[in-house]
Scaffold this active site. Sequence first.
Site, PDB file in Angstrom:
ATOM      1  N   ASP A 156       0.947  -1.170   0.026  1.00 48.42           N
ATOM      2  CA  ASP A 156       0.028   0.066   0.065  1.00 48.42           C
ATOM      3  C   ASP A 156       0.927   1.296  -0.020  1.00 48.42           C
ATOM      4  OD1 ASP A 156      -2.964   0.741   0.657  1.00 48.42           O
ATOM      5  OD2 ASP A 156      -1.848   1.891   2.244  1.00 48.42           O
TER       6      ASP A 156
ATOM      7  N   GLU B 157      14.877 -15.066   0.332  1.00 53.42           N
ATOM      8  CA  GLU B 157      14.958 -16.352   0.886  1.00 53.42           C
ATOM      9  C   GLU B 157      14.251 -17.359   1.243  1.00 53.42           C
ATOM     10  OE1 GLU B 157      15.092 -14.422   5.065  1.00 53.42           O
ATOM     11  OE2 GLU B 157      16.673 -13.157   4.538  1.00 53.42           O
TER      12      GLU B 157
HETATM   13  C1  GLC Z   1      -4.286   3.068  -0.546  1.00 52.93           C
HETATM   14  C2  GLC Z   1      -5.293   2.130  -0.421  1.00 52.93           C
HETATM   15  C3  GLC Z   1      -6.315   2.891   0.125  1.00 52.93           C
HETATM   16  C4  GLC Z   1      -6.174   3.669   1.467  1.00 52.93           C
HETATM   17  C5  GLC Z   1      -4.904   4.293   1.433  1.00 52.93           C
HETATM   18  C6  GLC Z   1      -4.533   4.459   2.759  1.00 52.93           C
HETATM   19  O1  GLC Z   1      -4.367   3.994  -1.489  1.00 52.93           O
HETATM   20  O2  GLC Z   1      -5.697   1.497  -1.809  1.00 52.93           O
HETATM   21  O3  GLC Z   1      -7.921   2.189   0.214  1.00 52.93           O
HETATM   22  O4  GLC Z   1      -7.299   4.440   2.084  1.00 52.93           O
HETATM   23  O5  GLC Z   1      -3.924   3.464   0.555  1.00 52.93           O
HETATM   24  O6  GLC Z   1      -4.112   3.339   3.310  1.00 52.93           O
END
Ligand code: GLC
Length: 579
Positions: free
Chosen positions: A231, A294
């Site tokens: 993310d 790993e």
């Molecule tokens: C990313 C995720 C989204 C979230 C953001 C903060 O963009 O896809 O859904 O709100 O990160 O974590």
Amino acid sequence: MTFDNSVAIVVPARGEDPTSDLPATGREWWRNAVIYQIYPRSFADDSGDGIGDLRGITTRLPSLVELGVDAIWLSPFFVSPQRDAGYDVADYCDVDPLFGTLADFDALEDAAHALGLKIIVDLVPNHTSSDHAWFRAALDAAEGSVERARYMFRDGTGESGELPPNNWDSVFGGPAWTRTTNADGTPGQWYLHLFDSTQPDLDWENPWVREKFRDILRFWLDRGVDGFRVDVAHGMIKEAGLPDYTAPADSGSMGGGVGLEPEIGTHGDTPTPPYWAQDGVHEIYRDWRQVLDEYEGNRVMVAEAWVEPLTKLARWVRPDEMHQAFNFSYLETTWAGPAIRRVIDGSLDAFTGVGAPSTWVLSNHDVVRHATRLALTADNPQGHGIGPKSPGQPIPELGLRRARAASALMLALPGSAYLYQGEELGLPEVIDLPDHAREDPTWFRTNGERYGRDGCRVPIPWEADAAAYGFSASGKSWLPQPADWAPVSRDAQVGVPGSTLELYRLALALRHEHDLGFGAVDWLPGYGETVVAFRNGAVTVIANTSQTAVELPVGEVLLSSEELQGSALAPDQTVWMRL
Ligand code: GLC
């Protein structure tokens, strides 16, 4: 000329294809995989509380095998106060009771593997939840303490620190800083949160943070996951000194226009914001890559990085970094021949240049579903989330028709493709959710100015006649499902020629049979600007983005996104042919 519109479907049994999991470099599973995103809270609810869960997912896995995907990616199911639907993690190594237990996860993983599906989990490293023990300790600790050094605490500006440390805005609207209150009730330092105030940013310059995340990676790798979707993989390092930044007015909508903020990446030549795409992030991924390497079994990382241009994004997938990056340039491309050709060429050039497969994606949990987005008008080109009062309301039939054509085009491209749950049913964005039902922090932080992402997150329909369309036997659903979803429910589409579900199944089966994921794009001349025409191996793909019909060449039609009328390809229609 032979036109066969009956589209018989023969799905090759899983495991029959000797190329599907070859370890040889260049043919690893992820290079051509079709990866299906499961948004756990909206997929299938076993417990009956109206929120989907891991057991629900396990029950429904066979339907994904029938669809023909290779892997699943699960959005976060970790312990979380759910202020951003789980992207606010309070414990990275445990399952939130809403979704089940670690034992439920193990059972899900075993079931997926037994069915031949790989499983990718979501890692959220840019920020934790404000409920995470690390952040609670930081709030309790003194200024300058080791606990605070794990996050981005700073003194305020102004005469008595009453102003934030800089002018950065949160992706979800409002300032990116929140001031703390000291134990004695006096105002304290500020902390950075690029997203909601309940999502404090970690300080990735701190070796302690890096060490903890290596442990988290190992925790899930030891459990047997096949990889991670990372993310905000462009946000973890901030420019030294945290300088003020004002985005140029025309910097584009790198967040898919749903509130993932206008300046989330860099468009063309616009300057790189001091909080995105800093060079220092690459060192982190190189470190993680060593951890993954790993382990046996081709474990992968895919970057959620809203970065443009594609040549810059390709740096995330150099041979010693991540394996894949989401191609949001492709997602954001309008339904227009020249733009589509340009982004396909640009993607293949950029990713191939670093030895990575290109990826393709049209929908996810952050953007307006493409069955709606592709029919938005110029007033609302990508949809800043879309609600009942938004300008540019789409025509549903046009959106679905274009979505089917766009998906058929995408699934013929070489590389790896991402599907978002429900797109195989042709689900539209739910535009008319009642205000009181909305949960996206974007909605709250902009006082309703941006609708946000709830409309693409409505629980999906399985059975036309069941309570909550089979999502939950209790009939509950955390977001209300539209009253007219019976015809798009999965069971109403299975085996129905021409249904969106059968179109996806056929496309995936043919993609597999013709090895399109390992193919190449060979543009066909002579079709004009508004028609996208190419060969990938034995398959010729023709997509008509124009307003007029196009005469098809002589050949056998393998797939058509709509029923063909004679030899003419109507507007907003895609065919696959064998010439
Ligand atoms: C990313 C995720 C989204 C979230 C953001 C903060 O963009 O896809 O859904 O709100 O990160 O974590």
